[in-house]
Design a protein around this motif. Structure first.
Motif, PDB file in Angstrom:
ATOM      1  N   TYR A  96      -9.621   3.944   0.478  1.00 37.79           N
ATOM      2  CA  TYR A  96     -10.838   3.992   1.297  1.00 37.79           C
ATOM      3  C   TYR A  96     -10.894   2.792   2.238  1.00 37.79           C
ATOM      4  N   GLN A  97     -10.643   1.609   1.707  1.00 41.86           N
ATOM      5  CA  GLN A  97     -10.712   0.408   2.538  1.00 41.86           C
ATOM      6  C   GLN A  97      -9.632   0.404   3.615  1.00 41.86           C
ATOM      7  N   LEU A  98      -8.446   0.893   3.273  1.00 41.12           N
ATOM      8  CA  LEU A  98      -7.343   0.908   4.239  1.00 41.12           C
ATOM      9  C   LEU A  98      -7.600   1.884   5.383  1.00 41.12           C
ATOM     10  N   ASN A  99      -8.350   2.929   5.109  1.00 40.36           N
ATOM     11  CA  ASN A  99      -8.586   3.968   6.119  1.00 40.36           C
ATOM     12  C   ASN A  99      -9.966   3.894   6.765  1.00 40.36           C
ATOM     13  N   LYS A 100     -10.807   2.972   6.309  1.00 41.98           N
ATOM     14  CA  LYS A 100     -12.210   2.951   6.740  1.00 41.98           C
ATOM     15  C   LYS A 100     -12.369   2.744   8.238  1.00 41.98           C
ATOM     16  N   ASP A 101     -11.673   1.786   8.792  1.00 39.69           N
ATOM     17  CA  ASP A 101     -11.839   1.508  10.220  1.00 39.69           C
ATOM     18  C   ASP A 101     -11.430   2.703  11.068  1.00 39.69           C
ATOM     19  N   TYR A 102     -10.342   3.355  10.676  1.00 39.29           N
ATOM     20  CA  TYR A 102      -9.897   4.533  11.432  1.00 39.29           C
ATOM     21  C   TYR A 102     -10.925   5.649  11.330  1.00 39.29           C
ATOM     22  N   ALA A 103     -11.432   5.877  10.127  1.00 38.48           N
ATOM     23  CA  ALA A 103     -12.419   6.941   9.942  1.00 38.48           C
ATOM     24  C   ALA A 103     -13.689   6.661  10.744  1.00 38.48           C
ATOM     25  N   ASN A 104     -14.133   5.396  10.737  1.00 39.71           N
ATOM     26  CA  ASN A 104     -15.350   5.040  11.464  1.00 39.71           C
ATOM     27  C   ASN A 104     -15.173   5.153  12.972  1.00 39.71           C
ATOM     28  N   SER A 105     -13.936   4.987  13.435  1.00 44.68           N
ATOM     29  CA  SER A 105     -13.696   5.056  14.882  1.00 44.68           C
ATOM     30  C   SER A 105     -13.993   6.439  15.442  1.00 44.68           C
ATOM     31  N   LYS A 106     -14.009   7.446  14.588  1.00 46.56           N
ATOM     32  CA  LYS A 106     -14.293   8.808  15.022  1.00 46.56           C
ATOM     33  C   LYS A 106     -15.795   9.083  15.123  1.00 46.56           C
ATOM     34  N   HIS A 107     -16.597   8.105  14.694  1.00 49.59           N
ATOM     35  CA  HIS A 107     -18.044   8.321  14.670  1.00 49.59           C
ATOM     36  C   HIS A 107     -18.754   7.167  15.367  1.00 49.59           C
ATOM     37  N   SER A 108     -18.482   7.019  16.626  1.00 49.64           N
ATOM     38  CA  SER A 108     -19.097   5.957  17.406  1.00 49.64           C
ATOM     39  C   SER A 108     -20.349   6.481  18.110  1.00 49.64           C
ATOM     40  N   SER A 109     -21.414   5.724  18.016  1.00 53.17           N
ATOM     41  CA  SER A 109     -22.658   6.125  18.686  1.00 53.17           C
ATOM     42  C   SER A 109     -22.532   6.013  20.200  1.00 53.17           C
ATOM     43  N   ASP A 110     -21.449   5.374  20.671  1.00 49.70           N
ATOM     44  CA  ASP A 110     -21.232   5.257  22.108  1.00 49.70           C
ATOM     45  C   ASP A 110     -20.556   6.484  22.704  1.00 49.70           C
ATOM     46  N   ALA A 111     -20.076   7.384  21.853  1.00 51.87           N
ATOM     47  CA  ALA A 111     -19.403   8.579  22.355  1.00 51.87           C
ATOM     48  C   ALA A 111     -20.384   9.394  23.203  1.00 51.87           C
ATOM     49  N   PRO A 112     -19.950   9.883  24.366  1.00 49.42           N
ATOM     50  CA  PRO A 112     -20.864  10.616  25.262  1.00 49.42           C
ATOM     51  C   PRO A 112     -21.543  11.807  24.594  1.00 49.42           C
ATOM     52  N   GLU A 113     -20.806  12.556  23.758  1.00 51.09           N
ATOM     53  CA  GLU A 113     -21.405  13.729  23.128  1.00 51.09           C
ATOM     54  C   GLU A 113     -22.477  13.339  22.105  1.00 51.09           C
TER      55      GLU A 113
END
Length: 442
Positions: free
Chosen positions: A163-180
């Protein structure tokens, strides 16, 4: 027992007698292990090499490079061929090293063929063959092969590391800055302003006990009991996640509250036309059409993650429910918000029970004439059989799962651990064993 193993063991018995006792219990003959030779030699166990066979020194330096530059103390999860302690301590890169073994049998195998006495004698070394399953020591390094080969008793620690090794990558898919995402928040602005906060649900429901229903396959075992409970005058508050609603309504079970947070949820997943007398608790990522078409009362909240920080400035009075990947998290947090001191979890499986991903869905798909629906059901079964990941269920059995499901489980367990004044139970042994939530029949 080789002479090399005896020499290594003598030091371990002197410094860490409990670790030595564990090593003496290991049967390395049961391991499918072979020597692999390339530019360097290594050992392969179950087809997985414990280290590089091309350049073990370069691989070791790569592991060490993951540490903070000034770190003199670190933890190593896994062991590989033992190159990291040799290099780190010999070069003076580290003065203290805690080594947490993920598979004692493989450690015993390596100790049988490689002389590790130099670093075993180092005063800065600490050795743990029963490492903590609850938290990670910082800073740390992880040997990738050992994650794949972790012993069953270290499954939770393996999951925490993954979980810790993959957390940053997983979170990168859920950015509040994404236009959609920004567009969705804007589309739901009027709902956030007009609909009351979930705290207002306290005026409708007061509860000390609650049943929180997720959509895991074990829910199918609970439909009859839940139907009976739902008909009782004196009964717990029933909160369901959105993806469980279709199966619940089919079995004549009407929850008090449905929680929905995912922007991908559609009417296929949640039958809004049957939402009479059911309260919807939603977060602003939900599709506007779902909110608009909901027939029962609507309430909203924000998530606790940084994803919602900007919206929290716009709506400072909105309750922030715990969110960390799955809708089960805010559903449980809502039960706590409404005063529940005893919470029973149904369908909180975090794994593929009977090769299913969700309760009722695949049975529904089997009876459907829709080609896409049938294709989805078939793909789920293929995924369950080939996922490559597993966890231990309440019956002590290995059950297939995925990386994200394991992460959701860890995050729920973390939430439970922070709320020691609340009693949590799980109602099925078929799903994941949830630490902090012992089994209890509905």
């Amino acid at each position: 027992m080789t002479d090399i193993f005896q020499a290594n063991l003598a030091i371990i018995q002197s410094r860490w007698p409990s670790a030595a006792a564990i090593l003496l219990q290991q049967d390395i003959d049961q391991l499918d292990a072979v020597l692999v030779t390339g530019a360097n030699q290594t050992i392969s166990v179950n087809g997985i090499q414990l280290s590089s066979r091309h350049n073990r020194m370069a691989e070791t330096q790569l592991f060490l490079s993951t540490l903070p530059a000034q770190a003199k103390s670190a933890t190593l999860y896994g062991f590989g061929m033992g190159d990291v302690p040799f290099v780190a301590l010999d070069e003076g890169r580290l003065t203290q090293l805690k080594i947490c073994i993920l598979n004692p049998a493989i450690f015993a195998l390596v100790l049988s063929y490689v002389d590790h006495t130099p670093w075993l004698n180092h005063p800065g070394v600490m050795l743990e063959l029963q490492p903590s399953q609850k938290a990670l020591y910082q800073p740390y390094m992880v040997i990738a092969a050992d994650l794949e080969l972790a012993a069953d008793e270290n499954a939770r620690l393996r999951d925490l590391l993954m979980y810790q090794l993959n957390k940053d990558y997983a979170n990168s898919k859920h950015s509040s800055d994404a236009p959609e995402i920004r567009q969705r928040f804007a589309e739901n602005q009027s709902f956030m302003q007009q609909d009351p906060d979930v705290s207002q649900l306290k005026q409708k429901f007061t509860c000390e006990t609650a049943i929180v229903i997720a959509a895991g396959p074990s829910l199918e075992q609970q439909y009859d009991k839940l139907a009976a409970i739902s008909q009782c005058i004196e009964r717990p508050l029933i909160i369901a996640v959105d993806t469980a609603l279709k199966g619940l309504l089919h079995h004549k079970i009407k929850p008090d509250i449905v929680v929905s947070i995912d922007g991908a949820i559609s009417e296929y997943h949640i039958p809004v036309q049957q939402s009479h007398d059911i309260c919807l608790a939603y977060l602003p990522r939900l599709k506007p059409a779902i909110i608009r078409q909901w027939i029962g009362e609507r309430f909203n909240a924000l998530g606790s993650s940084a994803f919602y920080d900007e919206l929290a400035q716009i709506y400072p009075d909105k309750t922030r429910l715990y969110t960390n990947g799955s809708v089960i998290h805010p559903a449980v947090a809502l039960a706590v918000e409404l005063g529940a001191t005893e919470i029973t979890l149904c369908g909180a499986d975090f794994c593929y029970v009977d090769n299913k991903s969700h309760a009722f869905w695949q049975d529904f798909a089997a009876a459907s004439n829709d080609k896409d629906t049938k294709t989805w059901a078939n793909n789920v079964q293929k995924t369950a059989k080939n996922t490559g990941h597993w966890l231990i269920n309440g019956a002590g059995q290995k059950v297939p799962t995925t990386l994200n499901l394991r992460a959701y489980l860890l995050n729920l367990e973390s939430y439970i651990a922070r709320h020691d004044g609340i009693k949590f139970y799980q109602s099925s042994r078929a799903g994941a064993k949830i630490h902090g939530a012992p089994f209890r029949e509905l």
